[in-house]
Design a protein around this motif. Structure first.
Motif, PDB file in Angstrom:
ATOM      1  N   CYS A   1      -4.056 -30.619  18.248  1.00 11.54           N
ATOM      2  CA  CYS A   1      -5.575 -30.307  18.778  1.00 11.54           C
ATOM      3  C   CYS A   1      -6.139 -30.231  17.577  1.00 11.54           C
ATOM      4  CB  CYS A   1      -6.044 -29.071  20.140  1.00 11.54           C
ATOM      5  SG  CYS A   1      -5.035 -29.494  21.652  1.00 11.54           S
ATOM      6  N   ASP A   2      -6.233 -30.191  16.609  1.00  8.69           N
ATOM      7  CA  ASP A   2      -6.686 -29.893  15.563  1.00  8.69           C
ATOM      8  C   ASP A   2      -7.696 -30.662  14.689  1.00  8.69           C
ATOM      9  OD1 ASP A   2      -8.274 -28.307  12.795  1.00  8.69           O
ATOM     10  OD2 ASP A   2      -6.364 -27.701  12.605  1.00  8.69           O
ATOM     11  N   LYS A   3      -8.749 -30.832  15.141  1.00 11.38           N
ATOM     12  CA  LYS A   3      -9.654 -32.190  14.860  1.00 11.38           C
ATOM     13  C   LYS A   3     -10.719 -32.249  13.541  1.00 11.38           C
ATOM     14  CE  LYS A   3      -7.547 -34.538  18.335  1.00 11.38           C
ATOM     15  NZ  LYS A   3      -6.791 -35.118  18.467  1.00 11.38           N
ATOM     16  N   SER A   4     -10.091 -30.845  12.962  1.00  8.61           N
ATOM     17  CA  SER A   4     -11.251 -30.681  11.525  1.00  8.61           C
ATOM     18  C   SER A   4     -10.811 -31.196  10.595  1.00  8.61           C
ATOM     19  CB  SER A   4     -10.525 -28.922  10.948  1.00  8.61           C
ATOM     20  OG  SER A   4      -9.483 -28.786  10.970  1.00  8.61           O
ATOM     21  N   LYS A   5     -11.746 -31.993   9.314  1.00  6.91           N
ATOM     22  CA  LYS A   5     -11.417 -32.155   8.208  1.00  6.91           C
ATOM     23  C   LYS A   5      -9.902 -31.426   7.887  1.00  6.91           C
ATOM     24  CE  LYS A   5     -12.265 -33.263   3.451  1.00  6.91           C
ATOM     25  NZ  LYS A   5     -13.584 -33.362   2.330  1.00  6.91           N
ATOM     26  N   HIS A   6      -9.175 -30.642   7.904  1.00  6.55           N
ATOM     27  CA  HIS A   6      -8.370 -30.382   7.244  1.00  6.55           C
ATOM     28  C   HIS A   6      -6.690 -30.728   8.376  1.00  6.55           C
ATOM     29  CE1 HIS A   6      -9.298 -27.421   4.052  1.00  6.55           C
ATOM     30  NE2 HIS A   6      -9.941 -28.670   3.786  1.00  6.55           N
ATOM     31  N   GLY A   7      -7.258 -31.189   9.315  1.00 13.38           N
ATOM     32  CA  GLY A   7      -6.077 -31.021  10.412  1.00 13.38           C
ATOM     33  C   GLY A   7      -6.050 -32.655  10.401  1.00 13.38           C
ATOM     34  N   LEU A   8      -7.261 -33.572  10.315  1.00 12.46           N
ATOM     35  CA  LEU A   8      -6.962 -34.656  10.543  1.00 12.46           C
ATOM     36  C   LEU A   8      -6.010 -35.194   8.883  1.00 12.46           C
ATOM     37  CD1 LEU A   8     -10.780 -35.476  11.029  1.00 12.46           C
ATOM     38  CD2 LEU A   8      -8.844 -35.755  12.913  1.00 12.46           C
ATOM     39  N   GLN A   9      -6.613 -34.590   7.761  1.00 18.20           N
ATOM     40  CA  GLN A   9      -6.245 -34.704   6.811  1.00 18.20           C
ATOM     41  C   GLN A   9      -3.857 -35.084   7.375  1.00 18.20           C
ATOM     42  OE1 GLN A   9      -7.631 -32.405   3.843  1.00 18.20           O
ATOM     43  NE2 GLN A   9      -8.960 -33.867   2.993  1.00 18.20           N
ATOM     44  N   MET A  10      -4.061 -33.413   7.836  1.00 19.58           N
ATOM     45  CA  MET A  10      -2.264 -33.279   8.183  1.00 19.58           C
ATOM     46  C   MET A  10      -1.667 -34.669   8.995  1.00 19.58           C
ATOM     47  SD  MET A  10      -1.558 -30.645   5.714  1.00 19.58           S
ATOM     48  CE  MET A  10      -0.516 -29.806   6.791  1.00 19.58           C
ATOM     49  N   LYS A  11      -2.922 -35.014  10.514  1.00 17.68           N
ATOM     50  CA  LYS A  11      -2.352 -35.313  11.032  1.00 17.68           C
ATOM     51  C   LYS A  11      -1.721 -36.847  10.284  1.00 17.68           C
ATOM     52  CE  LYS A  11      -4.081 -38.431  14.900  1.00 17.68           C
ATOM     53  NZ  LYS A  11      -4.712 -38.470  15.853  1.00 17.68           N
ATOM     54  N   LYS A  12      -2.655 -37.767   9.528  1.00 16.88           N
ATOM     55  CA  LYS A  12      -2.152 -38.508   8.653  1.00 16.88           C
ATOM     56  C   LYS A  12      -1.175 -38.705   7.535  1.00 16.88           C
ATOM     57  CE  LYS A  12      -4.141 -42.645   5.955  1.00 16.88           C
ATOM     58  NZ  LYS A  12      -2.402 -43.035   5.509  1.00 16.88           N
ATOM     59  N   MET A  13      -1.108 -37.566   7.293  1.00  7.72           N
ATOM     60  CA  MET A  13       0.131 -36.954   6.404  1.00  7.72           C
ATOM     61  C   MET A  13       1.468 -36.912   7.317  1.00  7.72           C
ATOM     62  SD  MET A  13       1.533 -33.881   4.182  1.00  7.72           S
ATOM     63  CE  MET A  13       1.499 -33.241   5.605  1.00  7.72           C
ATOM     64  N   LYS A  14       1.196 -36.721   8.033  1.00 12.46           N
ATOM     65  CA  LYS A  14       2.643 -36.249   8.975  1.00 12.46           C
ATOM     66  C   LYS A  14       3.123 -37.395   9.730  1.00 12.46           C
ATOM     67  CE  LYS A  14       1.630 -35.663  13.027  1.00 12.46           C
ATOM     68  NZ  LYS A  14       1.207 -37.028  14.370  1.00 12.46           N
ATOM     69  N   ASN A  15       2.173 -38.574  10.107  1.00 17.09           N
ATOM     70  CA  ASN A  15       2.089 -39.756  10.590  1.00 17.09           C
ATOM     71  C   ASN A  15       3.125 -40.869   9.491  1.00 17.09           C
ATOM     72  OD1 ASN A  15       1.322 -39.361  13.629  1.00 17.09           O
ATOM     73  ND2 ASN A  15      -0.653 -39.970  12.548  1.00 17.09           N
ATOM     74  N   ASP A  16       2.738 -40.619   8.118  1.00 17.84           N
ATOM     75  CA  ASP A  16       2.940 -41.299   7.134  1.00 17.84           C
ATOM     76  C   ASP A  16       4.490 -41.345   7.418  1.00 17.84           C
ATOM     77  OD1 ASP A  16       0.597 -42.403   6.907  1.00 17.84           O
ATOM     78  OD2 ASP A  16       0.172 -41.769   5.439  1.00 17.84           O
ATOM     79  N   ILE A  17       4.351 -39.644   6.850  1.00 25.11           N
ATOM     80  CA  ILE A  17       5.951 -38.791   6.801  1.00 25.11           C
ATOM     81  C   ILE A  17       6.931 -39.494   8.594  1.00 25.11           C
ATOM     82  CG2 ILE A  17       7.788 -37.025   6.903  1.00 25.11           C
ATOM     83  CD1 ILE A  17       5.318 -35.503   4.961  1.00 25.11           C
ATOM     84  N   ILE A  18       6.187 -39.127   9.182  1.00 25.84           N
ATOM     85  CA  ILE A  18       7.434 -39.801  10.971  1.00 25.84           C
ATOM     86  C   ILE A  18       7.842 -40.961  10.652  1.00 25.84           C
ATOM     87  CG2 ILE A  18       7.421 -39.916  12.727  1.00 25.84           C
ATOM     88  CD1 ILE A  18       5.856 -37.224  12.688  1.00 25.84           C
ATOM     89  N   GLN A  19       6.744 -42.122  10.156  1.00 23.94           N
ATOM     90  CA  GLN A  19       6.833 -43.445   9.568  1.00 23.94           C
ATOM     91  C   GLN A  19       8.281 -43.470   8.620  1.00 23.94           C
ATOM     92  OE1 GLN A  19       3.348 -46.289   8.450  1.00 23.94           O
ATOM     93  NE2 GLN A  19       5.239 -47.420   8.495  1.00 23.94           N
ATOM     94  N   VAL A  20       8.147 -43.160   7.776  1.00 21.01           N
ATOM     95  CA  VAL A  20       9.021 -43.022   7.086  1.00 21.01           C
ATOM     96  C   VAL A  20      10.458 -42.339   7.549  1.00 21.01           C
ATOM     97  CG1 VAL A  20      10.349 -42.148   5.132  1.00 21.01           C
ATOM     98  CG2 VAL A  20       7.497 -43.066   4.683  1.00 21.01           C
ATOM     99  N   ILE A  21      10.260 -41.644   8.540  1.00 20.25           N
ATOM    100  CA  ILE A  21      12.029 -40.624   9.189  1.00 20.25           C
ATOM    101  C   ILE A  21      12.370 -42.331   9.984  1.00 20.25           C
ATOM    102  CG2 ILE A  21      12.745 -39.066  10.668  1.00 20.25           C
ATOM    103  CD1 ILE A  21      10.325 -37.187   9.393  1.00 20.25           C
ATOM    104  N   GLN A  22      11.315 -42.492  11.311  1.00 27.90           N
ATOM    105  CA  GLN A  22      11.676 -43.842  11.710  1.00 27.90           C
ATOM    106  C   GLN A  22      12.053 -44.340  11.512  1.00 27.90           C
ATOM    107  OE1 GLN A  22       8.802 -43.403  14.456  1.00 27.90           O
ATOM    108  NE2 GLN A  22       9.164 -41.817  15.480  1.00 27.90           N
ATOM    109  N   GLU A  23      11.957 -45.295   9.921  1.00 27.51           N
ATOM    110  CA  GLU A  23      11.989 -46.938   9.357  1.00 27.51           C
ATOM    111  C   GLU A  23      13.456 -46.376   8.775  1.00 27.51           C
ATOM    112  OE1 GLU A  23       8.829 -48.028   6.755  1.00 27.51           O
ATOM    113  OE2 GLU A  23       8.043 -48.021   8.951  1.00 27.51           O
TER     114      GLU A  23
END
Length: 273
Positions: A236-258
């Protein structure tokens, strides 16, 4: 030495046990659109990427890169593209140890060059390549790089490189755990790059609160050389920092899932929705 007597470098190998605030001089009016590099902490790199894309599309664009010296003085590099030529203005008049001058150059193009361990931005000025910013994410060059990420509903998914542990939540009351789990070197570099692009060295204002049930939560601890960083936030964190961390999380999880080991695990069998 090229036209620009500094290279804006992200010196992450210098990061130790320093969680103190980085000194920012009060006499420079920092702009929201500035690409800022402060002793290895970078902000707004997307602004430079946008400039590169606009130049490729022959669209007018401007961007400012601000490099802070160790003493906290800003060195400015302004780039302006008019659809044909990039005008570059290098200004070190605010650097108390600089020569106090402004230099201007005309450049034909700008490029972003990415490898498995480095991303660099270069101007082509009269056939001479001028690197204006680069950052490295070669984990082999670090004394230590480990992380522990817990994510998902109730943070039941885990990746822990310290204890070499991988846990997958099947969302039906079952979990699958893998011991002796390890990433390959290129996978670690991709994860490190995602963290760098999220500016995870900087202080962040994040929230764990969320008015959605159920909701995903995240807990990340990173150990780099002698330092440690810890973050907690929710979807639910839609702040600038929250969106930065969301993108980072998505990129990391993509590496994990591959990862081949992860792909060999049973698929998710249920749902929390």
């Amino acid at each position: 030495m090229g036209k620009f007597p500094f290279i804006v470098t992200m010196l992450f190998f210098l990061f130790g046990c320093t969680n103190e605030s980085i000194h920012m001089p009060n006499d420079y009016p920092k702009q929201k659109s500035d690409v800022i590099n402060t002793h290895g902490s970078i902000e707004n790199i997307e602004q430079l990427d946008q400039f590169v894309n606009h130049v490729k599309s022959e669209k007018n664009a401007e961007v400012r890169i601000v490099h802070y010296t160790i003493e906290g003085d800003p060195i400015l590099l302004d780039l302006a593209y008019d659809g044909k030529i990039i005008q570059a203005k290098y200004d070190n008049t605010l650097d108390q140890f600089g020569v106090g001058k402004i230099d201007k150059y005309s450049c034909e193009s700008i490029s972003k060059i990415e490898t498995e361990t480095k991303t660099s931005y270069e101007l082509d000025c009269g056939g001479q390549q001028e690197e204006i910013l680069h950052f490295d994410y070669d984990t082999e060059q670090q004394d230590k790089f480990d992380f522990h990420l817990k994510y998902g509903f109730n943070k039941k998914n885990e990746v822990d490189t310290v204890n070499q542990k991988l846990i997958k939540d099947l969302q039906n009351g079952e979990i699958v755990a893998v011991s002796d789990f390890q990433f390959g070197r290129n996978e670690l570099n991709q994860i490190y790059k995602a963290m760098i692009l999220a500016n995870f060295f900087a202080e962040k204002k994040l929230t764990t609160s969320c008015n959605k049930e159920p909701h995903e939560s995240y807990d990340l601890t990173v150990w780099i050389n002698g330092g440690e960083r810890h973050f907690e936030w929710s979807e639910c964190d839609k702040s600038k920092h929250g969106l930065q961390m969301k993108k980072m999380k998505n990129d990391i999880i993509q590496v994990i899932q591959e990862n081949e080991t992860y792909k060999s695990l049973p698929p998710v069998k249920g749902s929390y929705e």
